[in-house]
Design a protein around this motif. Structure first.
Motif, mmCIF file in Angstrom:
data_model
loop_
_atom_site.group_PDB
_atom_site.id
_atom_site.type_symbol
_atom_site.label_atom_id
_atom_site.label_comp_id
_atom_site.label_asym_id
_atom_site.label_seq_id
_atom_site.Cartn_x
_atom_site.Cartn_y
_atom_site.Cartn_z
ATOM 1 N N ASP A 1 0.880 -1.266 -0.018
ATOM 2 C CA ASP A 1 -0.222 -0.010 0.118
ATOM 3 C C ASP A 1 0.851 1.114 -0.082
ATOM 4 O OD1 ASP A 1 0.878 0.499 2.666
ATOM 5 O OD2 ASP A 1 -0.854 -0.134 3.620
ATOM 6 N N ASN B 1 -2.847 -7.582 -5.400
ATOM 7 C CA ASN B 1 -3.614 -6.735 -4.816
ATOM 8 C C ASN B 1 -3.431 -5.476 -4.094
ATOM 9 O OD1 ASN B 1 -2.816 -8.464 -2.893
ATOM 10 N ND2 ASN B 1 -4.847 -8.846 -1.883
ATOM 11 N N THR B 2 -2.419 -4.669 -4.508
ATOM 12 C CA THR B 2 -2.050 -3.426 -3.800
ATOM 13 C C THR B 2 -3.372 -2.804 -3.425
ATOM 14 O OG1 THR B 2 -1.855 -2.385 -5.798
ATOM 15 C CG2 THR B 2 0.109 -3.227 -4.754
ATOM 16 N N SER B 3 -2.906 -1.795 -2.385
ATOM 17 C CA SER B 3 -4.190 -0.976 -1.961
ATOM 18 C C SER B 3 -3.895 0.600 -2.277
ATOM 19 C CB SER B 3 -4.361 -1.168 -0.580
ATOM 20 O OG SER B 3 -5.326 -0.039 -0.085
ATOM 21 N N LYS C 1 -3.736 3.411 2.650
ATOM 22 C CA LYS C 1 -3.080 2.831 3.812
ATOM 23 C C LYS C 1 -4.038 1.574 4.149
ATOM 24 C CE LYS C 1 -0.971 2.724 8.289
ATOM 25 N NZ LYS C 1 -0.738 3.101 9.476
ATOM 26 N N ILE C 2 -3.808 0.059 4.112
ATOM 27 C CA ILE C 2 -4.701 -0.771 4.653
ATOM 28 C C ILE C 2 -4.793 -0.589 6.215
ATOM 29 C CG2 ILE C 2 -4.998 -3.284 4.755
ATOM 30 C CD1 ILE C 2 -3.142 -3.685 2.369
ATOM 31 N N LYS C 3 -6.053 -0.606 6.756
ATOM 32 C CA LYS C 3 -6.247 -0.344 8.278
ATOM 33 C C LYS C 3 -6.296 -1.342 8.884
ATOM 34 C CE LYS C 3 -7.473 4.112 8.661
ATOM 35 N NZ LYS C 3 -6.135 4.715 8.841
ATOM 36 N N LYS C 4 -5.820 -1.576 9.939
ATOM 37 C CA LYS C 4 -5.901 -2.372 11.094
ATOM 38 C C LYS C 4 -7.578 -2.468 11.571
ATOM 39 C CE LYS C 4 -3.003 -1.549 14.065
ATOM 40 N NZ LYS C 4 -1.878 -1.326 15.302
ATOM 41 N N PRO D 1 -5.213 -9.029 6.506
ATOM 42 C CA PRO D 1 -5.454 -8.949 5.137
ATOM 43 C C PRO D 1 -4.529 -10.130 4.395
ATOM 44 C CG PRO D 1 -4.084 -7.236 5.588
ATOM 45 C CD PRO D 1 -4.389 -7.793 7.042
#
Ligand code: C5P
Length: 402
Positions: free
Chosen positions: A204, A284-286, A289-292, A299
């Motif tokens: 990300d 599968n980039t986001s 920012k990938i959230k917790k 993920p």
């Protein structure tokens, strides 16, 4: 400023009447900004004192192989390591014979046997000794090993004879030292692409997949090629070491960017793929920012193979560089895997090394490589990555000139 400024010469003074000329040579070298450390043989000490040499060189003079203080301060290996060039002046028939035979029975001969630095000798002896078949053969052996020589000159000798045997004058030796230290420009007019460092494959905007490559080996190779006069495009992943002098930098992050930068840099005479390219990237980039999220599953990353930069460039038809060099960093079945890579990726050479943790090679300053070419396998001794780079650059220059 002289080309000798900042260079370091280890001056070995063996026992001949010409030893007194070493004093003048030291003075000339110091005036040119060159550091001088002297090693004086026992016989040399009959003609010139350590104190004279110390005063002129402004450095400690080394005389003994087994002196505890000397070994504490600087051992014989360290003496050679700290020098750019070893100069034997005067070089007597005796020290030339010892060098040719590989004898190591005092500090001077031991340093000369243990060194991997260039060596220049300034022979000085009686004309009959110089013309003796033994000395002729010893000089031929030494020249065959790459030892450079200056002189001897012809003239009247201290022993009342006339002929070749007089040591070259200090000014002539100085010029020979400059020539020996001046990097030859064997790769002038050639373009070489070098990849170096790791790649960062984004997950990300703030996270990425990476590896432990420092870029040290690739950067050293780029520097060594540039020193030989090549135009070098260094395509580097993110590293924390300085850019080498005299190369064109192309900074990239991902493998896809590294491939694009290599393709944009073509045509090239040679390409060296020293980068540790990530084998996979995240499909599968986001974008954000990938959230917790408390209570939700972690993920999972979907990985897809990266393009093989080396194989792609080696398959680029008429644009293919004449010499394509790959690396094989392996932890198991080193040679079999490396040879497989040579064929599969259509490389001309593979530089294979064992990067198991216990070797300390990955991220370290030393390397121990096996060079695989169509002609077979060469096992190189363990040495600093910089020295591997210098030798590899010299081999590349040789291959491109044939
Ligand atoms: O397959 P492996 O990664 O072990 O191959 C190593 C060689 O291939 C190295 O020279 C490396 O720089 C190059 N390589 C590449 N692109 C990749 C993977 C490796 O250029 N995607």
């Amino acid at each position: 400023m002289s080309g000798l400024s900042g260079k370091r010469v280890l001056l070995i003074i063996s026992g001949g009447i010409a030893a007194f000329k070493a004093a003048e040579l030291i003075r000339l070298l110091r005036r040119a900004g060159c550091g001088v450390t002297c090693v004086l043989t026992d016989n040399g000490g009959q003609f010139v004192t350590p104190l004279t040499l110390q005063a002129l060189s402004e450095a400690k003079v080394y005389t003994e192989l087994f002196s505890l203080t000397d070994e504490n301060e600087m051992g014989h290996i360290q003496l050679s390591r700290a020098a750019d060039l070893l100069v034997v002046a005067p070089a007597t028939a005796n020290i030339l014979a010892k060098m040719a035979c590989g004898l190591a029975d005092d500090l001077a001969s031991t340093v000369l046997l243990a060194t991997d630095k260039p060596v220049l000798v300034a022979p000085a002896m009686n004309v009959r000794m110089w013309l003796h078949a033994a000395t002729r053969a010893n000089m031929a052996t030494l020249k065959g090993r790459g030892v450079a020589a200056i002189g001897p000159n012809e003239g009247a000798m201290a022993c009342n004879e006339y002929g070749p045997g007089r040591m070259a004058e200090p000014a002539e030796i100085l010029t020979a030292i400059e020539t020996a230290l001046l990097p030859s420009k064997k790769l002038a007019g050639r373009h070489v692409i070098v990849t170096s460092g790791p790649t960062h494959e984004p997950i990300d905007p703030v996270r990425y997949l990476a590896n432990r490559s420092s870029g040290r080996q690739g950067h050293s190779i780029a520097a060594a090629l540039a020193e030989l006069g090549a135009r070098v495009t260094l395509v580097s992943g993110p590293v924390s070491i300085p850019d080498p002098a005299g190369v064109t930098m192309r900074r990239v992050e991902s493998a896809a960017q590294m491939l694009a930068a290599c393709q944009a840099a073509l045509p090239a005479d040679a390409a060296v793929f020293a980068a540790a390219v990530a084998d996979w990237r995240v499909a599968n980039t986001s974008e954000g920012k990938i959230k917790k999220q408390p209570g939700t599953a972690a993920p999972s990353l979907e990985l897809v193979p990266n393009p093989d930069i080396l194989a792609t460039i080696a398959a680029s038809g008429p644009a293919r560089p004449r010499l394509v060099v790959g690396f094989a960093a392996e932890t198991d079945d080193l040679m079999a895997n490396a040879q497989g890579k040579l064929r599969r990726k259509n490389a001309d050479w593979i530089v294979a090394n064992d990067v198991s943790t216990e070797t300390g090679i990955m991220g370290g300053v030393e390397n121990e490589i096996h060079l695989i070419t169509a002609a077979g396998v060469e096992d190189w001794p363990r040495m600093e990555k910089q020295e591997v780079a210098r030798r590899l650059a010299a081999r590349i220059a040789e291959a491109l000139s044939s």
